[in-house]
Design an enzyme around this catalytic site. Sequence first.
Site, PDB file in Angstrom:
ATOM      1  N   GLY A 172       0.796  -1.226   0.000  1.00  0.00           N
ATOM      2  CA  GLY A 172       0.000   0.000   0.000  1.00  0.00           C
ATOM      3  C   GLY A 172       0.826   1.272   0.000  1.00  0.00           C
ATOM      4  N   SER A 212       2.379  -3.437  -3.628  1.00  0.00           N
ATOM      5  CA  SER A 212       2.264  -2.391  -4.666  1.00  0.00           C
ATOM      6  C   SER A 212       2.486  -2.914  -6.080  1.00  0.00           C
ATOM      7  CB  SER A 212       3.218  -1.224  -4.356  1.00  0.00           C
ATOM      8  OG  SER A 212       2.873  -0.618  -3.126  1.00  0.00           O
TER       9      SER A 212
HETATM   10  C1  PEP Z   1      -1.881  -6.702  -0.077  1.00  0.00           C
HETATM   11  O1  PEP Z   1      -2.877  -6.265   0.466  1.00  0.00           O
HETATM   12  O2  PEP Z   1      -1.552  -7.873   0.110  1.00  0.00           O
HETATM   13  C2  PEP Z   1      -1.112  -5.832  -0.961  1.00  0.00           C
HETATM   14  C3  PEP Z   1      -0.033  -6.331  -1.526  1.00  0.00           C
HETATM   15  O3  PEP Z   1      -1.563  -4.551  -1.143  1.00  0.00           O
HETATM   16  P1  PEP Z   1      -1.023  -3.478  -2.253  1.00  0.00           P
HETATM   17  O4  PEP Z   1      -1.016  -4.185  -3.573  1.00  0.00           O
HETATM   18  O5  PEP Z   1      -2.044  -2.365  -2.208  1.00  0.00           O
HETATM   19  O6  PEP Z   1       0.331  -3.049  -1.823  1.00  0.00           O
END
Ligand code: PEP
Length: 253
Positions: A172, A212
């Site tokens: 995130g 991400s």
């Molecule tokens: C996740 O929630 O496992 C995650 C990887 O979130 P993001 O892709 O938003 O970093």
Amino acid sequence: MKQIIGGNWKMNGSRLIALEFLSEMKRLGSGSVSSEIILFPPFTLIPLMTDAAADAGIETGGQDLFWLEKGAFTGEISPAMLADAGATWFLAGHSERRHVFGETDEVVRKKLEAGLETGLRGILCVGELIDEREAGRTEEVVKRQVEFALKDQKCVSPENFVIAYEPVWAIGTGLTATPDEAERMHSLIREWVAGIMSNDFADNTRIQYGGSVKPDNAAEILSRPSVNGALVGGASLKAGSFMDILRAVPLRK
Ligand code: PEP
């Protein structure tokens, strides 16, 4: 080995959003991609999404579960309840469960065991915090998480078990491990899995990268030989970006 792409919706979505998302996924061709697709919506959306996603080539899973079957555990969901709602998968030990809700390695292990025993398939999430990374403790932390969850597990097999390596500092935040870093950690994880289980088990276990993953970085990460898929948070909330990630999966795997 078929790549596996998970979409973790966390605490987002509604019935309307879910139905619109799934109809857009179908329109964009989710039924004809080469990867296995699992969506992890909030519990309340699992029955609706399971029914609506069946002909879109998508399965559903729970973001969490409790390890006991039933009883006085207000707010908890058992593995059998998840299965009854239509889920076929679950996440164990997502970093937000570990670090926002204080789940220990022991709790994560119990959840993994209970879910697998019930016949669900599980994704074990592991990954280091930024402080642990900066202190040079990444390998020690991730190895401990993998060993604790996997050692002496009875019902586990490469068919019902996946590992998601998700460096917590990349979740995130818009930061990602470089493809080389991801590849290195995935290879180490595979070595540790081989040490606990067997070479054959490790060779056939899929290891996803998470943190991400977006349409513009997915192809590079997913083309690394030790990376067998991705666990996607933010970019799984829109059908367009999730489909772009699915299309970035190299065909050779
Ligand atoms: C996740 O929630 O496992 C995650 C990887 O979130 P993001 O892709 O938003 O970093």
